[in-house]
Design a protein around this motif. Structure first.
Motif, PDB file in Angstrom:
ATOM      1  N   ARG A  26      85.675  73.372  -4.001  1.00 43.25           N
ATOM      2  CA  ARG A  26      86.747  72.995  -4.933  1.00 43.25           C
ATOM      3  C   ARG A  26      88.060  73.649  -4.498  1.00 43.25           C
ATOM      4  NH1 ARG A  26      85.061  70.477  -9.536  1.00 43.25           N
ATOM      5  NH2 ARG A  26      82.829  70.467  -9.942  1.00 43.25           N
ATOM      6  N   THR A  99      93.408  78.581  -3.115  1.00 37.20           N
ATOM      7  CA  THR A  99      93.601  78.338  -4.546  1.00 37.20           C
ATOM      8  C   THR A  99      92.533  77.353  -5.004  1.00 37.20           C
ATOM      9  OG1 THR A  99      95.979  78.711  -4.372  1.00 37.20           O
ATOM     10  CG2 THR A  99      95.187  77.518  -6.312  1.00 37.20           C
ATOM     11  N   HIS A 100      91.737  77.784  -5.971  1.00 36.89           N
ATOM     12  CA  HIS A 100      90.631  76.977  -6.474  1.00 36.89           C
ATOM     13  C   HIS A 100      91.184  75.790  -7.259  1.00 36.89           C
ATOM     14  CE1 HIS A 100      86.978  76.035  -8.755  1.00 36.89           C
ATOM     15  NE2 HIS A 100      86.314  76.711  -7.839  1.00 36.89           N
ATOM     16  N   SER A 101      90.568  74.632  -7.071  1.00 40.42           N
ATOM     17  CA  SER A 101      91.104  73.421  -7.684  1.00 40.42           C
ATOM     18  C   SER A 101      90.923  73.385  -9.197  1.00 40.42           C
ATOM     19  CB  SER A 101      90.435  72.186  -7.083  1.00 40.42           C
ATOM     20  OG  SER A 101      89.051  72.202  -7.332  1.00 40.42           O
ATOM     21  N   PHE A 102      89.943  74.104  -9.696  1.00 41.38           N
ATOM     22  CA  PHE A 102      89.664  74.070 -11.142  1.00 41.38           C
ATOM     23  C   PHE A 102      90.367  75.202 -11.864  1.00 41.38           C
ATOM     24  CE2 PHE A 102      87.688  72.885 -14.915  1.00 41.38           C
ATOM     25  CZ  PHE A 102      87.102  73.980 -15.522  1.00 41.38           C
ATOM     26  N   THR A 103      90.201  76.417 -11.355  1.00 44.28           N
ATOM     27  CA  THR A 103      90.758  77.584 -12.052  1.00 44.28           C
ATOM     28  C   THR A 103      92.210  77.856 -11.663  1.00 44.28           C
ATOM     29  OG1 THR A 103      90.088  79.158 -10.346  1.00 44.28           O
ATOM     30  CG2 THR A 103      88.470  78.623 -12.057  1.00 44.28           C
ATOM     31  N   ARG A 104      92.603  77.367 -10.490  1.00 45.23           N
ATOM     32  CA  ARG A 104      93.915  77.636  -9.894  1.00 45.23           C
ATOM     33  C   ARG A 104      94.102  79.124  -9.576  1.00 45.23           C
ATOM     34  NH1 ARG A 104      97.032  72.874 -10.170  1.00 45.23           N
ATOM     35  NH2 ARG A 104      95.427  71.246 -10.129  1.00 45.23           N
ATOM     36  N   TYR A 105      92.988  79.843  -9.487  1.00 43.01           N
ATOM     37  CA  TYR A 105      93.059  81.233  -9.044  1.00 43.01           C
ATOM     38  C   TYR A 105      93.085  81.259  -7.519  1.00 43.01           C
ATOM     39  CZ  TYR A 105      91.661  82.729 -13.763  1.00 43.01           C
ATOM     40  OH  TYR A 105      91.599  82.954 -15.112  1.00 43.01           O
ATOM     41  N   ARG A 106      93.803  82.232  -6.968  1.00 42.81           N
ATOM     42  CA  ARG A 106      93.800  82.458  -5.521  1.00 42.81           C
ATOM     43  C   ARG A 106      92.765  83.524  -5.205  1.00 42.81           C
ATOM     44  NH1 ARG A 106      99.790  82.581  -2.926  1.00 42.81           N
ATOM     45  NH2 ARG A 106      98.525  83.214  -1.134  1.00 42.81           N
ATOM     46  N   THR A 107      91.933  83.239  -4.236  1.00 43.14           N
ATOM     47  CA  THR A 107      90.857  84.150  -3.865  1.00 43.14           C
ATOM     48  C   THR A 107      90.747  84.213  -2.351  1.00 43.14           C
ATOM     49  OG1 THR A 107      89.647  83.559  -5.865  1.00 43.14           O
ATOM     50  CG2 THR A 107      88.395  84.660  -4.141  1.00 43.14           C
TER      51      THR A 107
END
Length: 120
Positions: A26, A99-107
């Motif tokens: 994602r 950047t995760h497509s669902f949470t929009r968090y950068r990891t």
């Protein structure tokens, strides 16, 4: 999100190898993506990285010998390694700031590592 690296192996000094690393899952956007390495009994170090704008950065020890580039359509980063030296022997790890497509968090994500061995 997963990173799958491939392309390591055994090569003689002066030879070449190409590593690739594909990100899947994602993904909203891939920011920086690149390669680190860790030699036996040494700390992990940056080898080469490509940021989201296309700029690249290299370790001094590989500049002029290695090239990093991305295929954004395939979410893949490559590392072309030429004029390999025994000192390049290490486990090479793919790294991506995603950047995760669902949470929009950068990891920060890491691949499983691929072994590069350069014989003298």
């Amino acid at each position: 999100v997963q990173l799958q690296a491939s392309g390591g192996g055994l090569v003689q000094a002066g030879g070449s190898l190409r590593l690739s690393c594909a990100a899947s899952g994602r993904i909203f956007t891939i920011n920086a993506m690149g390669w680190y390495r860790q030699a036996p009994e040494k700390q992990r170090e940056l080898v080469a990285i490509s940021d989201g704008s296309g700029s690249t950065n290299y370790a001094d020890s590989v500049r002029g010998r290695f090239s990093v580039w991305r295929d954004n359509a395939k979410n893949t980063v490559y590392l072309q390694m030429n004029s390999l030296e025994p000192e390049d022997t290490a486990v090479y790890y793919c790294n991506a700031d995603i950047t995760h497509s669902f949470t929009r968090y950068r990891t920060d994500y890491w691949g499983q590592g691929t072994v590069v061995t350069v014989s003298s």
